[in-house]
Design a protein around this motif. Structure first.
Motif, PDB file in Angstrom:
ATOM      1  N   VAL A   3       0.786  -1.246   0.040  1.00 24.61           N
ATOM      2  CA  VAL A   3       0.137  -0.157   0.079  1.00 24.61           C
ATOM      3  C   VAL A   3       0.690   1.221   0.089  1.00 24.61           C
ATOM      4  CG1 VAL A   3      -1.761   1.315   1.436  1.00 24.61           C
ATOM      5  CG2 VAL A   3      -1.944  -1.135   1.177  1.00 24.61           C
ATOM      6  N   MET A   4       2.028   1.225   0.858  1.00 28.85           N
ATOM      7  CA  MET A   4       2.984   2.319   1.044  1.00 28.85           C
ATOM      8  C   MET A   4       3.538   2.484  -0.600  1.00 28.85           C
ATOM      9  SD  MET A   4       4.080   4.562   2.675  1.00 28.85           S
ATOM     10  CE  MET A   4       4.189   3.850   4.327  1.00 28.85           C
ATOM     11  N   ASP A   5       3.945   1.691  -1.209  1.00 26.10           N
ATOM     12  CA  ASP A   5       4.461   1.913  -2.645  1.00 26.10           C
ATOM     13  C   ASP A   5       3.315   2.495  -3.454  1.00 26.10           C
ATOM     14  OD1 ASP A   5       6.663   0.273  -2.145  1.00 26.10           O
ATOM     15  OD2 ASP A   5       6.077  -1.352  -2.821  1.00 26.10           O
ATOM     16  N   ALA A   6       2.082   2.109  -3.537  1.00 32.69           N
ATOM     17  CA  ALA A   6       1.132   2.606  -4.602  1.00 32.69           C
ATOM     18  C   ALA A   6       0.917   4.142  -3.911  1.00 32.69           C
ATOM     19  CB  ALA A   6      -0.224   1.956  -4.540  1.00 32.69           C
ATOM     20  N   ALA A   7       0.702   4.505  -2.747  1.00 34.65           N
ATOM     21  CA  ALA A   7       0.442   5.707  -2.092  1.00 34.65           C
ATOM     22  C   ALA A   7       1.659   6.813  -2.633  1.00 34.65           C
ATOM     23  CB  ALA A   7       0.366   5.751  -0.693  1.00 34.65           C
ATOM     24  N   HIS A  38      -4.135   2.137 -10.257  1.00 38.10           N
ATOM     25  CA  HIS A  38      -3.828   0.686 -10.521  1.00 38.10           C
ATOM     26  C   HIS A  38      -5.102  -0.300 -10.441  1.00 38.10           C
ATOM     27  CE1 HIS A  38      -3.037   0.466  -6.185  1.00 38.10           C
ATOM     28  NE2 HIS A  38      -3.362  -0.661  -6.220  1.00 38.10           N
ATOM     29  N   GLU A  39      -5.858   0.054  -9.308  1.00 47.22           N
ATOM     30  CA  GLU A  39      -7.044  -1.135  -9.261  1.00 47.22           C
ATOM     31  C   GLU A  39      -7.921  -1.075 -10.619  1.00 47.22           C
ATOM     32  OE1 GLU A  39      -7.637  -3.154  -6.923  1.00 47.22           O
ATOM     33  OE2 GLU A  39      -6.225  -2.296  -5.181  1.00 47.22           O
ATOM     34  N   PHE A  40      -7.782   0.178 -11.325  1.00 44.48           N
ATOM     35  CA  PHE A  40      -8.688  -0.118 -12.420  1.00 44.48           C
ATOM     36  C   PHE A  40      -7.932  -0.560 -13.614  1.00 44.48           C
ATOM     37  CE2 PHE A  40      -9.916   3.340  -9.804  1.00 44.48           C
ATOM     38  CZ  PHE A  40     -11.407   3.184  -9.728  1.00 44.48           C
ATOM     39  N   LEU A  41      -6.634  -1.062 -13.447  1.00 45.02           N
ATOM     40  CA  LEU A  41      -5.927  -1.677 -14.566  1.00 45.02           C
ATOM     41  C   LEU A  41      -5.592  -3.125 -14.141  1.00 45.02           C
ATOM     42  CD1 LEU A  41      -3.757   1.403 -15.359  1.00 45.02           C
ATOM     43  CD2 LEU A  41      -5.591   0.410 -17.095  1.00 45.02           C
ATOM     44  N   ARG A  42      -6.289  -3.802 -13.219  1.00 45.90           N
ATOM     45  CA  ARG A  42      -5.771  -5.098 -12.562  1.00 45.90           C
ATOM     46  C   ARG A  42      -5.918  -6.120 -13.867  1.00 45.90           C
ATOM     47  NH1 ARG A  42      -3.276  -5.790  -7.898  1.00 45.90           N
ATOM     48  NH2 ARG A  42      -4.200  -4.302  -6.333  1.00 45.90           N
ATOM     49  N   GLY A  43      -6.716  -5.807 -14.851  1.00 43.94           N
ATOM     50  CA  GLY A  43      -6.564  -6.686 -15.722  1.00 43.94           C
ATOM     51  C   GLY A  43      -5.591  -6.643 -16.758  1.00 43.94           C
ATOM     52  N   GLY A  44      -4.579  -5.804 -16.542  1.00 43.06           N
ATOM     53  CA  GLY A  44      -3.526  -5.441 -17.402  1.00 43.06           C
ATOM     54  C   GLY A  44      -3.731  -4.463 -18.443  1.00 43.06           C
ATOM     55  N   PHE A  45      -2.890  -4.059 -19.367  1.00 43.84           N
ATOM     56  CA  PHE A  45      -3.052  -3.285 -20.589  1.00 43.84           C
ATOM     57  C   PHE A  45      -2.222  -3.515 -21.590  1.00 43.84           C
ATOM     58  CE2 PHE A  45       0.008  -1.459 -17.528  1.00 43.84           C
ATOM     59  CZ  PHE A  45       1.179  -1.281 -18.282  1.00 43.84           C
ATOM     60  N   PHE A  46      -2.441  -3.010 -22.801  1.00 37.77           N
ATOM     61  CA  PHE A  46      -1.707  -3.230 -23.849  1.00 37.77           C
ATOM     62  C   PHE A  46      -0.680  -1.939 -24.065  1.00 37.77           C
ATOM     63  CE2 PHE A  46      -5.664  -5.319 -24.883  1.00 37.77           C
ATOM     64  CZ  PHE A  46      -5.254  -6.666 -25.532  1.00 37.77           C
ATOM     65  N   GLU A  69       4.320   0.774 -11.689  1.00 36.67           N
ATOM     66  CA  GLU A  69       4.870   2.013 -11.845  1.00 36.67           C
ATOM     67  C   GLU A  69       4.225   2.498 -13.302  1.00 36.67           C
ATOM     68  OE1 GLU A  69       7.333  -0.033  -9.044  1.00 36.67           O
ATOM     69  OE2 GLU A  69       6.519  -0.629 -11.283  1.00 36.67           O
ATOM     70  N   ARG A  70       4.118   1.718 -14.148  1.00 38.38           N
ATOM     71  CA  ARG A  70       3.456   2.037 -15.470  1.00 38.38           C
ATOM     72  C   ARG A  70       1.887   2.793 -15.263  1.00 38.38           C
ATOM     73  NH1 ARG A  70       4.851  -0.238 -20.336  1.00 38.38           N
ATOM     74  NH2 ARG A  70       3.435   1.059 -21.411  1.00 38.38           N
ATOM     75  N   CYS A  71       1.183   2.007 -14.397  1.00 42.79           N
ATOM     76  CA  CYS A  71       0.004   2.504 -14.010  1.00 42.79           C
ATOM     77  C   CYS A  71      -0.128   3.964 -13.660  1.00 42.79           C
ATOM     78  CB  CYS A  71      -0.661   1.750 -12.716  1.00 42.79           C
ATOM     79  SG  CYS A  71      -0.907   0.110 -13.245  1.00 42.79           S
ATOM     80  N   TYR A  72       1.014   4.678 -12.943  1.00 44.62           N
ATOM     81  CA  TYR A  72       1.211   5.840 -12.541  1.00 44.62           C
ATOM     82  C   TYR A  72       1.925   6.735 -13.214  1.00 44.62           C
ATOM     83  CZ  TYR A  72      -1.540   4.177  -8.598  1.00 44.62           C
ATOM     84  OH  TYR A  72      -2.569   3.500  -7.831  1.00 44.62           O
ATOM     85  N   GLY A 129     -15.400   4.062 -19.462  1.00 42.02           N
ATOM     86  CA  GLY A 129     -13.987   3.426 -19.736  1.00 42.02           C
ATOM     87  C   GLY A 129     -13.505   2.495 -18.358  1.00 42.02           C
ATOM     88  N   THR A 130     -12.322   2.564 -17.945  1.00 46.86           N
ATOM     89  CA  THR A 130     -12.057   1.947 -16.912  1.00 46.86           C
ATOM     90  C   THR A 130     -12.518   2.199 -15.591  1.00 46.86           C
ATOM     91  OG1 THR A 130      -9.964   3.208 -16.270  1.00 46.86           O
ATOM     92  CG2 THR A 130      -9.622   1.498 -17.736  1.00 46.86           C
ATOM     93  N   GLY A 131     -13.084   3.474 -15.462  1.00 45.02           N
ATOM     94  CA  GLY A 131     -13.727   4.025 -14.146  1.00 45.02           C
ATOM     95  C   GLY A 131     -12.863   4.729 -13.384  1.00 45.02           C
ATOM     96  N   TYR A 132     -11.669   5.209 -13.855  1.00 42.85           N
ATOM     97  CA  TYR A 132     -10.628   5.732 -13.042  1.00 42.85           C
ATOM     98  C   TYR A 132     -11.184   7.337 -12.820  1.00 42.85           C
ATOM     99  CZ  TYR A 132      -6.313   8.430 -11.449  1.00 42.85           C
ATOM    100  OH  TYR A 132      -5.332   9.503 -10.828  1.00 42.85           O
ATOM    101  N   SER A 133     -11.633   7.891 -13.838  1.00 44.28           N
ATOM    102  CA  SER A 133     -12.107   9.207 -13.925  1.00 44.28           C
ATOM    103  C   SER A 133     -13.500   9.337 -12.956  1.00 44.28           C
ATOM    104  CB  SER A 133     -12.236   9.939 -15.069  1.00 44.28           C
ATOM    105  OG  SER A 133     -12.978   9.207 -16.049  1.00 44.28           O
ATOM    106  N   THR A 134     -14.164   8.217 -13.078  1.00 44.18           N
ATOM    107  CA  THR A 134     -15.429   8.128 -12.280  1.00 44.18           C
ATOM    108  C   THR A 134     -14.997   8.246 -11.031  1.00 44.18           C
ATOM    109  OG1 THR A 134     -16.144   6.797 -14.155  1.00 44.18           O
ATOM    110  CG2 THR A 134     -17.554   6.876 -12.194  1.00 44.18           C
ATOM    111  N   GLY A 135     -14.135   7.371 -10.701  1.00 46.12           N
ATOM    112  CA  GLY A 135     -13.725   7.209  -9.062  1.00 46.12           C
ATOM    113  C   GLY A 135     -12.989   8.564  -8.406  1.00 46.12           C
TER     114      GLY A 135
END
Length: 377
Positions: A3-7, A38-46, A69-72, A129-135
């Motif tokens: 959690v610390m890494d993501a924060a 990253h929670e909105f990209l758990r399925g990976g990305f291309f 890291e790519r998620c951010y 979309g992924t829901g990130y902006s909704t979040g």
């Protein structure tokens, strides 16, 4: 991952967005630092396959080194290909076009800031979309004030699961976003995360007088601009483009048709061109050209001894083929309208008016039509 890494990554992202001038207020900064992208990209990305053309993609699963890291990173991440294919479906590469993505954070945040929300505003988002902006909207306003529409049921389902995992439960609607969501209207704000050829009047109808609509206007020549309009008491919306060369995937019902079999480009009337096809390499000029031919597409064809740049309106059956000889261009045109004549007329008039930048253009939307104008010289 901890959690610390993501924060820490969220805080670093917020710092970069603030330094770039995209993140401008404390409430949105708090949202960026709280909502885990990253929670909105758990399925990976291309990602684009190395050394490939622009439509060759390889999956990046969530367990791959560097995924978090790519998620951010401040980049758009493709999450769906060809309308149905997600990263877990593929081993190797796929040569198809992206159809859904997680928009780069700087654009997400810039648009949310430009939306000018207040604490009590009810917002309709077109394109979950992924829901990130909704979040981010839910964190800023609360679940009860956020409604988000998505045309793809599976995309909406995955977004709902990700939002729920983060503790957000807005109203999610599956349907054609171009029609809006009448049952929840009127809204104080409407934001679209897809491009549209014309701004649907249903969006204006579903926004309160004094409310704001924020959407990206574009055409099939693929120059686009972010427009912010205010709805008047008379049901007419007026506004301006905000600048910055904003680009989104088009709303699916407005995707261009397949080119199909090309017409015989050796026929048609030929003349010296007043403007060459290279004028369309400029973003602003291409946007002006779209005002004349919003449903035209462009391609390049290479023959043994020459290259021709073609502008083609499939539905109208009109086309223009341009070829260069030294400093001079010629154009051949066919079909019921002369596409290049209309494009040249618009571009020359725009230049005569001093070629104003797109952030000086104005847009007016009435029940009957959409009109885009630029200031006169």
């Amino acid at each position: 991952m901890t959690v610390m890494d993501a924060a820490a990554l969220r805080r670093a992202l917020a710092d970069r967005l603030a330094e770039g001038g995209f993140l401008r207020s404390e409430p949105w900064r708090a949202a960026v630092e709280a909502v885990p992208r990253h929670e909105f990209l758990r399925g990976g990305f291309f990602e684009q396959a190395e050394g490939s053309g622009p439509t060759a993609w390889r999956p990046v699963p969530a367990d791959e080194r560097g995924w978090l890291e790519r998620c951010y990173a401040d980049e758009s991440l493709v999450t769906q290909i060809a309308g149905t294919i997600v990263p877990g479906d593929i081993r190797g590469e796929i040569l198809r076009a992206p159809t859904s993505s997680s928009t780069m954070p700087n654009l997400v945040v810039r648009m949310l800031e430009d939306l000018q929300v207040e604490d009590w505003h009810r917002v309709l988002e077109i394109g979950t979309g992924t829901g990130y902006s909704t979040g981010l909207l839910c964190h800023r306003l609360g679940d009860d004030l956020v409604t988000s529409m998505e045309v793809d049921p599976e995309v909406s389902r995955r977004a709902g699961a990700s939002l729920g995992a983060c503790g957000y439960f807005p109203e999610l609607v599956v349907g054609d976003g171009l029609a809006g969501h009448k049952n929840g209207a009127p809204y104080d704000r409407l934001i679209a995360t897809c491009g549209v050829l014309e701004l649907p009047y249903t969006w204006i109808e579903q926004t309160k007088p004094g409310g704001i609509v924020l959407a990206t206007l574009c055409g099939w020549l693929y120059s686009s601009e972010l427009a912010r309009l205010t709805v008047g008491d008379d049901g007419v919306a007026q506004g301006r483009f905000l600048g910055g060369q904003i680009s989104f995937m088009l709303a699916r019902p407005q995707l261009p048709p397949p080119l199909g079999t090309l017409p015989d480009l050796q026929t048609g009337k030929e003349r010296a061109a007043r403007l060459g096809a290279d004028v369309l390499d400029d973003w602003d000029a291409r946007f002006v050209a779209q005002l004349a031919a919003p449903r035209a597409q462009r391609i390049s064809l290479t023959f043994d001894d020459r290259t021709e740049r073609v502008v083609l309106d499939v539905e109208a059956g009109a086309w223009a083929a341009l070829a260069q000889d030294g400093e001079h261009w010629t154009v051949r045109q066919g079909g019921p309208v002369h596409l290049w004549d209309e494009i040249e007329e618009h571009l020359l008039r725009w230049r005569a008016d001093g070629a104003p930048t797109l952030d000086r253009f104005e847009i007016l939307v009435t029940p009957e039509a959409q009109r885009i104008t630029w200031p006169k010289a």
